[in-house]
Design a protein around this motif. Structure first.
Motif, PDB file in Angstrom:
ATOM      1  N   ARG A  19       0.836  -1.209   0.000  1.00 55.66           N
ATOM      2  CA  ARG A  19       0.000   0.000   0.000  1.00 55.66           C
ATOM      3  C   ARG A  19       0.864   1.250   0.000  1.00 55.66           C
ATOM      4  NH1 ARG A  19      -4.631   1.095   4.464  1.00 55.66           N
ATOM      5  NH2 ARG A  19      -2.812   1.178   5.852  1.00 55.66           N
TER       6      ARG A  19
ATOM      7  N   ARG B 142       0.867   4.296  -2.779  1.00 59.70           N
ATOM      8  CA  ARG B 142       0.669   5.697  -2.384  1.00 59.70           C
ATOM      9  C   ARG B 142       1.811   6.574  -2.864  1.00 59.70           C
ATOM     10  NH1 ARG B 142       2.383   9.192   1.245  1.00 59.70           N
ATOM     11  NH2 ARG B 142       3.708   7.689   2.324  1.00 59.70           N
TER      12      ARG B 142
ATOM     13  N   GLU C 235       0.918   9.562  -5.290  1.00 62.59           N
ATOM     14  CA  GLU C 235       0.871  10.854  -4.597  1.00 62.59           C
ATOM     15  C   GLU C 235       2.180  11.626  -4.624  1.00 62.59           C
ATOM     16  OE1 GLU C 235      -0.623  10.385  -0.638  1.00 62.59           O
ATOM     17  OE2 GLU C 235      -2.381   9.230  -1.279  1.00 62.59           O
TER      18      GLU C 235
END
Length: 445
Positions: A331, A335, A339
């Motif tokens: 995860r 991200r 991001e």
């Protein structure tokens, strides 16, 4: 003589280097590494933006992996493959539990090229067919079969290769072979092209389609929506197996245990290596579906390796999976990709006229460099060498001067840092790339 000079002299005298003219070998001698950094004998430090060869997923000297190797070495350093071993079987179970569908048996190899060789052998024996289809933009290894299956120029000097290999064009919208203008068109036309290749090669002669779900050194090519599912359907229609080569992109590189998971596609065989244990001890393998494994229930599989499932390598693999789970690393990679890296590269592309395209997923990205954005002329010719490759060599040198070690291939900068990299380190690396692009901007028209 300094440590660096002595090491280099010995290296030149006695080490035969891969992919190199031996008289031109001049490697940087590495003294040590920790986390996302390594350094030479003169104390120069580099942020490892290449993860060595896109395999150091947990970085240099990870304490959990070091401890696992030490503990295993104190109990059992090696064992012949005909014996059972707890560490080997534990890693096989952990991999099977994370593999998609019914892929629940693991054949261990020493690395990626052997994994491809054995996956192809299994496919041929299971189907009774001999042809394997692979993409032009691909790399599958350097042994006899895998280099023939490779599509890129590293294959040329090794030809003629083994028989029974045919090639196709995979999707790549930025340089579409199909004159597509959208991802949907590229996916549809690439699938129709593959269907025609299968038709002209003879469906009943094709054992498997071998592909990298995200193409690695040939451009970090992320498949358009529907493409992998379409390949799966084509294979099913003709009784052809699908082999997913995940040597580079498996074990977290794109934020999944296996890259095919991002597109909910279940292949028949998966090859892996590199990130399974960050390369601390050589290890690779094939994850096998029950149907294919069943072929060898009463029929001996005609292949093996002395070091298949080496306990030191498997111990590092077990520890690696534990670290992934405990830190929720998949995860985190997703991200950081969406991001941090993607927005930074999109912004960078807007400011630098030499950047034609950026693409990627997770912590695996490519910056494609061009002389002209309108014509998309590559910054250097295809397979450039010598003076033709000078612009990319100059760019790589500029990145290194900023304390970052890049991955450069053809007209691209690839971004593949260790998955444990901090946001601050990512920002430092991206800033080094940003600054160095002044070198290539000066060459645009």
């Amino acid at each position: 003589m300094s440590d660096a000079a002595e090491t280099l002299a010995t290296e030149r005298d006695h080490v035969f280097h891969s992919w190199s003219a031996q008289g031109a070998v001049n490697p940087l001698s590495i003294a040590g590494g920790e986390g996302c950094w390594f350094w030479d004998h003169d104390g120069n430090r580099y942020l490892d933006f290449a993860s060595q060869l896109v395999n150091l997923n947990l970085g240099h000297r990870h304490p959990r992996l070091l401890a696992a190797i030490r503990d295993q070495a104190e109990r059992l350093c090696t064992v012949a493959p005909q014996f059972g071993n707890e560490t080997r079987s534990t890693l096989a179970r952990l991999i099977a539990e994370r593999a998609p569908g019914d892929l629940d048996a693991v054949f261990f190899t020493n690395g990626g090229t052997e994994a491809v060789e054995h996956a192809v052998r299994m496919a041929r024996l299971h189907t009774g067919r001999h042809k394997i289809l692979s993409a032009y933009r691909s790399y599958h290894g350097a042994t006899a079969g895998s280099i023939t299956l490779t599509g890129d120029p590293r294959r040329w000097a090794n030809e003629p290769g083994v028989p029974g290999v045919a090639r196709f064009f995979g999707p790549h919208l930025y340089r579409s072979a199909f004159h597509a203008t959208t991802e949907e068109e590229e996916s549809d036309r690439a699938l129709r092209h593959l269907a025609e290749v299968i038709q002209f090669e003879g469906p009943d002669t094709v054992a498997a389609v071998l592909l990298e779900p995200v193409v690695g050194t040939n451009g970090v090519l992320v498949p358009p929506p529907g493409y992998l599912a379409g390949v799966r359907e084509l294979c099913d229609r003709h009784g052809i197996l699908l082999i997913s080569d995940e040597v580079m992109v498996g074990f977290g590189r794109v934020g999944e245990w296996f890259a095919v998971d991002a597109w909910d596609v279940v292949p028949d065989l998966i090859t892996f290596a590199k990130g399974v244990n960050s390369g601390y001890v050589p290890l690779g393998g094939v994850v096998i579906s029950r149907r294919i494994a069943g072929t060898f229930t009463d029929r001996a599989y005609p292949g093996g390796l002395t070091y298949s499932g080496h306990p030191l390598a498997c111990a590092a693999g077990v520890a690696s999976i534990e670290v992934f789970e405990e830190t929720d690393l998949l995860r985190r990679v997703r991200r950081l990709g969406s991001e941090v890296v993607e927005p930074a590269l999109r912004e960078l592309a807007e400011r630098h006229p030499s950047v034609g395209h950026v693409r990627g997923r997770g912590l695996f990205w490519a910056v494609e460099l061009v002389r002209d954005r309108e014509t998309r002329e590559p910054l250097v010719p295809f397979n450039a060498s010598g003076a033709d490759a000078a612009p990319m060599n100059q760019l790589a040198a500029a990145v290194r001067e900023n304390g970052v070690w890049p991955f450069v291939n053809m007209n691209r900068l690839h971004i593949a840092p260790p998955l444990v990299i901090s946001e601050e380190e990512l920002a430092l690396g991206l800033k080094a790339l940003d600054d160095a692009l002044a070198v290539t901007d000066a060459l645009t028209s």
